[in-house]
Design a protein around this motif. Structure first.
Motif, PDB file in Angstrom:
ATOM      1  N   ASP A  30       0.852  -1.190   0.000  1.00 31.93           N
ATOM      2  CA  ASP A  30       0.000   0.000   0.000  1.00 31.93           C
ATOM      3  C   ASP A  30       0.888   1.240   0.000  1.00 31.93           C
ATOM      4  O   ASP A  30       0.980   1.964   0.985  1.00 31.93           O
ATOM      5  CB  ASP A  30      -0.907  -0.046   1.240  1.00 31.93           C
ATOM      6  CG  ASP A  30      -2.018   0.996   1.198  1.00 31.93           C
ATOM      7  OD1 ASP A  30      -2.132   1.715   0.184  1.00 31.93           O
ATOM      8  OD2 ASP A  30      -2.772   1.085   2.194  1.00 31.93           O
ATOM      9  N   GLY A  31       1.546   1.456  -1.126  1.00 30.36           N
ATOM     10  CA  GLY A  31       2.472   2.577  -1.194  1.00 30.36           C
ATOM     11  C   GLY A  31       2.854   2.887  -2.629  1.00 30.36           C
ATOM     12  O   GLY A  31       2.546   2.130  -3.562  1.00 30.36           O
ATOM     13  N   VAL A  32       3.532   4.002  -2.805  1.00 29.81           N
ATOM     14  CA  VAL A  32       3.981   4.449  -4.125  1.00 29.81           C
ATOM     15  C   VAL A  32       5.446   4.835  -4.046  1.00 29.81           C
ATOM     16  O   VAL A  32       6.004   4.992  -2.956  1.00 29.81           O
ATOM     17  CB  VAL A  32       3.145   5.654  -4.617  1.00 29.81           C
ATOM     18  CG1 VAL A  32       1.673   5.276  -4.720  1.00 29.81           C
ATOM     19  CG2 VAL A  32       3.305   6.862  -3.692  1.00 29.81           C
ATOM     20  N   TYR A  33       6.064   4.998  -5.211  1.00 28.90           N
ATOM     21  CA  TYR A  33       7.490   5.330  -5.204  1.00 28.90           C
ATOM     22  C   TYR A  33       7.879   6.112  -6.442  1.00 28.90           C
ATOM     23  O   TYR A  33       7.132   6.183  -7.413  1.00 28.90           O
ATOM     24  CB  TYR A  33       8.334   4.056  -5.092  1.00 28.90           C
ATOM     25  CG  TYR A  33       8.402   3.242  -6.371  1.00 28.90           C
ATOM     26  CD1 TYR A  33       9.522   3.306  -7.196  1.00 28.90           C
ATOM     27  CD2 TYR A  33       7.356   2.403  -6.758  1.00 28.90           C
ATOM     28  CE1 TYR A  33       9.602   2.550  -8.363  1.00 28.90           C
ATOM     29  CE2 TYR A  33       7.425   1.652  -7.915  1.00 28.90           C
ATOM     30  CZ  TYR A  33       8.549   1.727  -8.725  1.00 28.90           C
ATOM     31  OH  TYR A  33       8.615   0.994  -9.875  1.00 28.90           O
ATOM     32  N   GLU A  34       9.065   6.674  -6.401  1.00 24.52           N
ATOM     33  CA  GLU A  34       9.684   7.316  -7.546  1.00 24.52           C
ATOM     34  C   GLU A  34      11.188   7.013  -7.521  1.00 24.52           C
ATOM     35  O   GLU A  34      11.787   6.909  -6.450  1.00 24.52           O
ATOM     36  CB  GLU A  34       9.486   8.838  -7.531  1.00 24.52           C
ATOM     37  CG  GLU A  34       8.099   9.309  -7.906  1.00 24.52           C
ATOM     38  CD  GLU A  34       7.754   9.077  -9.371  1.00 24.52           C
ATOM     39  OE1 GLU A  34       8.685   9.070 -10.216  1.00 24.52           O
ATOM     40  OE2 GLU A  34       6.557   8.890  -9.665  1.00 24.52           O
ATOM     41  N   VAL A  35      11.766   6.865  -8.700  1.00 27.44           N
ATOM     42  CA  VAL A  35      13.216   6.743  -8.868  1.00 27.44           C
ATOM     43  C   VAL A  35      13.648   7.842  -9.816  1.00 27.44           C
ATOM     44  O   VAL A  35      13.049   8.019 -10.883  1.00 27.44           O
ATOM     45  CB  VAL A  35      13.606   5.372  -9.448  1.00 27.44           C
ATOM     46  CG1 VAL A  35      15.127   5.287  -9.618  1.00 27.44           C
ATOM     47  CG2 VAL A  35      13.106   4.247  -8.570  1.00 27.44           C
ATOM     48  N   CYS A  36      14.682   8.570  -9.434  1.00 27.61           N
ATOM     49  CA  CYS A  36      15.092   9.730 -10.226  1.00 27.61           C
ATOM     50  C   CYS A  36      16.610   9.719 -10.402  1.00 27.61           C
ATOM     51  O   CYS A  36      17.354   9.436  -9.450  1.00 27.61           O
ATOM     52  CB  CYS A  36      14.638  11.003  -9.515  1.00 27.61           C
ATOM     53  SG  CYS A  36      14.704  12.493 -10.528  1.00 27.61           S
ATOM     54  N   GLU A  37      17.057  10.020 -11.590  1.00 26.07           N
ATOM     55  CA  GLU A  37      18.495  10.016 -11.868  1.00 26.07           C
ATOM     56  C   GLU A  37      19.146  11.329 -11.444  1.00 26.07           C
ATOM     57  O   GLU A  37      18.547  12.407 -11.509  1.00 26.07           O
ATOM     58  CB  GLU A  37      18.767   9.783 -13.358  1.00 26.07           C
ATOM     59  CG  GLU A  37      20.252   9.684 -13.659  1.00 26.07           C
ATOM     60  CD  GLU A  37      20.573   9.512 -15.126  1.00 26.07           C
ATOM     61  OE1 GLU A  37      21.714   9.113 -15.429  1.00 26.07           O
ATOM     62  OE2 GLU A  37      19.693   9.783 -15.964  1.00 26.07           O
ATOM     63  N   TYR A  90      15.881   7.009  -4.486  1.00 25.12           N
ATOM     64  CA  TYR A  90      14.647   6.231  -4.442  1.00 25.12           C
ATOM     65  C   TYR A  90      13.801   6.782  -3.313  1.00 25.12           C
ATOM     66  O   TYR A  90      14.261   6.887  -2.170  1.00 25.12           O
ATOM     67  CB  TYR A  90      14.952   4.746  -4.205  1.00 25.12           C
ATOM     68  CG  TYR A  90      13.716   3.883  -4.039  1.00 25.12           C
ATOM     69  CD1 TYR A  90      13.089   3.320  -5.139  1.00 25.12           C
ATOM     70  CD2 TYR A  90      13.167   3.654  -2.779  1.00 25.12           C
ATOM     71  CE1 TYR A  90      11.949   2.537  -4.996  1.00 25.12           C
ATOM     72  CE2 TYR A  90      12.029   2.874  -2.620  1.00 25.12           C
ATOM     73  CZ  TYR A  90      11.426   2.313  -3.736  1.00 25.12           C
ATOM     74  OH  TYR A  90      10.297   1.551  -3.590  1.00 25.12           O
ATOM     75  N   LEU A  91      12.565   7.137  -3.630  1.00 22.96           N
ATOM     76  CA  LEU A  91      11.638   7.724  -2.659  1.00 22.96           C
ATOM     77  C   LEU A  91      10.397   6.847  -2.585  1.00 22.96           C
ATOM     78  O   LEU A  91       9.829   6.495  -3.615  1.00 22.96           O
ATOM     79  CB  LEU A  91      11.279   9.140  -3.109  1.00 22.96           C
ATOM     80  CG  LEU A  91      10.367  10.012  -2.247  1.00 22.96           C
ATOM     81  CD1 LEU A  91      10.572  11.478  -2.605  1.00 22.96           C
ATOM     82  CD2 LEU A  91       8.886   9.663  -2.424  1.00 22.96           C
ATOM     83  N   GLN A  92       9.985   6.495  -1.359  1.00 30.01           N
ATOM     84  CA  GLN A  92       8.793   5.663  -1.184  1.00 30.01           C
ATOM     85  C   GLN A  92       7.891   6.244  -0.106  1.00 30.01           C
ATOM     86  O   GLN A  92       8.375   6.678   0.942  1.00 30.01           O
ATOM     87  CB  GLN A  92       9.200   4.234  -0.801  1.00 30.01           C
ATOM     88  CG  GLN A  92       8.023   3.291  -0.606  1.00 30.01           C
ATOM     89  CD  GLN A  92       8.459   1.844  -0.453  1.00 30.01           C
ATOM     90  OE1 GLN A  92       9.129   1.297  -1.326  1.00 30.01           O
ATOM     91  NE2 GLN A  92       8.096   1.229   0.652  1.00 30.01           N
ATOM     92  N   VAL A  93       6.612   6.258  -0.391  1.00 29.29           N
ATOM     93  CA  VAL A  93       5.608   6.725   0.569  1.00 29.29           C
ATOM     94  C   VAL A  93       4.564   5.631   0.729  1.00 29.29           C
ATOM     95  O   VAL A  93       4.041   5.121  -0.270  1.00 29.29           O
ATOM     96  CB  VAL A  93       4.926   8.035   0.100  1.00 29.29           C
ATOM     97  CG1 VAL A  93       3.921   8.506   1.149  1.00 29.29           C
ATOM     98  CG2 VAL A  93       5.954   9.121  -0.167  1.00 29.29           C
TER      99      VAL A  93
END
Length: 287
Positions: A30-37, A90-93
């Motif tokens: 139950d979460g979302v994420y983003e990966v950014c260079e 890497y960011l996860q919420v």
């Protein structure tokens, strides 16, 4: 130097970073994420990544962990503390920690946020993809809302592993009608025999990749015609070029699909031009 992670308001050693055992990301995905260079000390396409994060949170009716300005500050601080000049964050919420129950937790339950960062060698990545990669195709078996960047990636994990065991580097999902969806962690593009750059529409059925979006801007700069439409596996196999786009790979040429060569079995000129021009067009935010 020890790596540093951000967990719910604290900067901690990466080896000590932890969340509660009943965190909903751990128990329900139950979460979302983003990966950014990060490239040469600049965060690539940060605005678009954070805009997509906001959309994912909204689609799941999940509270944002903090405002945009505060989040940007924390991202920069994690990158600085890890001395990342070239790499990723890497960011996860998640919806937070609460007694295990399928219903949403009580209103006011704070979301969980974690951010990690690591350095990578861009020259190694360029060398890795210089000769292109091999992929396999697999039947689509994911849930219907892959347009939301959630942490529920089990089908993607299994697809990647199956590709590895077949001597390939990735897998492409094909639906029941034979239409190409996307790869396990990338968007798929083809260059037709007429020179059109084709990718399927991102309104439904695939994730609207940030690199995908920026690549459309790159194509305009290069004078390439972009067509957003569905295409079948047969057309992909007959294409002049096939490539993936993602935040970590940018533009990766595919030279073999299901043990069959793409065109002459070597990377093409269109993907090479796109890769060479990409960072001239992408948004760059200083750390």
């Amino acid at each position: 130097m020890s790596r540093i992670a951000y967990v719910n308001g604290q900067y901690v050693r990466h080896s000590d970073a932890a969340v509660h055992v009943e965190d909903r990301g751990f128990q329900f995905a139950d979460g979302v994420y983003e990966v950014c260079e990060v490239r040469h000390g600049m965060i690539v396409d940060l605005t678009r990544h954070l805009n997509r994060l906001d959309r994912s949170l909204g689609e799941l009716r999940m509270a944002a962990p903090m405002g945009r300005a505060a989040l940007t500050f924390v991202i920069r601080e994690v990158l600085r503390r890890n001395r990342v000049k070239n790499g990723i964050f890497y960011l996860q919420v998640t919806r937070g920690a609460a007694r295990r129950d399928h219903y949403f937790p009580a209103e006011g339950t704070p979301p969980t946020i974690t951010i990690t960062a690591k350095s990578t060698d861009p020259s190694a990545a360029a060398k890795k993809y210089a000769s292109g990669i091999k992929v396999i195709t697999l039947p689509e078996n994911r849930w219907d809302r892959v347009d939301i960047k959630t942490v529920g990636l089990l089908p993607n994990v299994l697809a990647k592993q199956q590709a590895k065991e077949a001597g390939a580097q990735d897998a492409i999902f094909i639906d029941r009608s034979g239409i190409v969806m996307e790869a396990a962690s990338s968007n798929v593009w083809i260059v037709t025999r007429d020179g059109e750059l084709v990718t399927r529409p991102a309104e439904h059925g695939i994730l609207k990749g940030i690199t995908r979006t920026t690549l459309i801007d790159v194509a305009k700069k290069l004078g390439l015609k972009v067509v957003e439409r569905e295409f079948k596996a047969e057309e992909m196999l007959a294409a002049r070029e096939v490539f993936f786009t993602s935040a970590t790979g940018i533009c990766v040429p595919i030279v073999q699909i299901d043990n069959k060569p793409v065109a002459n079995g070597h990377p093409g000129t269109v993907s090479s031009s796109i890769r060479d021009t990409f960072f001239d067009v992408a948004e760059k935010t200083a750390i």
